[in-house]
Design a protein around this motif. Sequence first.
Motif, PDB file in Angstrom:
ATOM      1  N   ARG A  81      31.330  -8.338 -17.399  1.00 29.64           N
ATOM      2  CA  ARG A  81      32.688  -9.024 -17.203  1.00 29.64           C
ATOM      3  C   ARG A  81      33.578  -7.721 -17.625  1.00 29.64           C
ATOM      4  NH1 ARG A  81      31.404 -12.805 -20.953  1.00 29.64           N
ATOM      5  NH2 ARG A  81      31.974 -11.475 -22.448  1.00 29.64           N
ATOM      6  N   ARG A 101      32.563 -16.981 -18.309  1.00 26.55           N
ATOM      7  CA  ARG A 101      31.512 -17.282 -19.373  1.00 26.55           C
ATOM      8  C   ARG A 101      30.133 -16.926 -19.189  1.00 26.55           C
ATOM      9  NH1 ARG A 101      33.511 -20.507 -23.939  1.00 26.55           N
ATOM     10  NH2 ARG A 101      31.618 -21.720 -23.692  1.00 26.55           N
ATOM     11  N   LYS A 102      29.690 -17.380 -17.613  1.00 27.33           N
ATOM     12  CA  LYS A 102      28.398 -16.941 -17.342  1.00 27.33           C
ATOM     13  C   LYS A 102      27.765 -15.727 -17.156  1.00 27.33           C
ATOM     14  CE  LYS A 102      28.304 -21.316 -14.395  1.00 27.33           C
ATOM     15  NZ  LYS A 102      28.244 -21.747 -13.128  1.00 27.33           N
ATOM     16  N   MET A 103      28.990 -14.617 -17.151  1.00 27.54           N
ATOM     17  CA  MET A 103      28.562 -13.405 -16.570  1.00 27.54           C
ATOM     18  C   MET A 103      28.391 -12.584 -18.225  1.00 27.54           C
ATOM     19  SD  MET A 103      31.962 -12.332 -14.523  1.00 27.54           S
ATOM     20  CE  MET A 103      31.437 -10.689 -14.137  1.00 27.54           C
ATOM     21  N   GLU A 104      27.495 -11.818 -18.104  1.00 25.66           N
ATOM     22  CA  GLU A 104      27.204 -10.682 -19.290  1.00 25.66           C
ATOM     23  C   GLU A 104      28.353 -10.217 -19.358  1.00 25.66           C
ATOM     24  OE1 GLU A 104      24.099 -10.342 -20.797  1.00 25.66           O
ATOM     25  OE2 GLU A 104      23.176 -12.033 -19.663  1.00 25.66           O
ATOM     26  N   LYS A 105      28.589  -9.631 -21.125  1.00 21.04           N
ATOM     27  CA  LYS A 105      29.753  -8.886 -21.496  1.00 21.04           C
ATOM     28  C   LYS A 105      29.918  -7.692 -20.345  1.00 21.04           C
ATOM     29  CE  LYS A 105      32.065  -6.973 -25.449  1.00 21.04           C
ATOM     30  NZ  LYS A 105      32.894  -6.524 -24.808  1.00 21.04           N
ATOM     31  N   ASP A 106      28.944  -7.060 -20.139  1.00 17.51           N
ATOM     32  CA  ASP A 106      29.105  -5.639 -19.821  1.00 17.51           C
ATOM     33  C   ASP A 106      29.848  -5.781 -18.374  1.00 17.51           C
ATOM     34  OD1 ASP A 106      28.133  -4.277 -21.809  1.00 17.51           O
ATOM     35  OD2 ASP A 106      26.135  -4.074 -21.031  1.00 17.51           O
TER      36      ASP A 106
END
Length: 80
Positions: free
Chosen positions: A63, A56-61
């Motif tokens: 992830r 959840r801390k990561m950016e969507k791209d």
Amino acid sequence: MGDDNVAADQLRLFIERIERLEEEKKGMADDIKDVYLEAKATGFVPATMKTIVRLRKMEKDARDEMDALVETYRNALGLH
């Protein structure tokens, strides 16, 4: 000599602030540990929860890229 005292006082204040923040950080880490233990007691898996928190801390791209790489590696190793 007066400048030395001012610098020493400044340094002491910085060190004391860091020490207080470190103590607060330890308290927060203990609180987080307690939440994971509470979740475990109700049947959740803390390791999986930690993974979700990290994701959840990561950016969507980032992830999506990681998901694609994991899937590629799983396929390469026959882990379907």
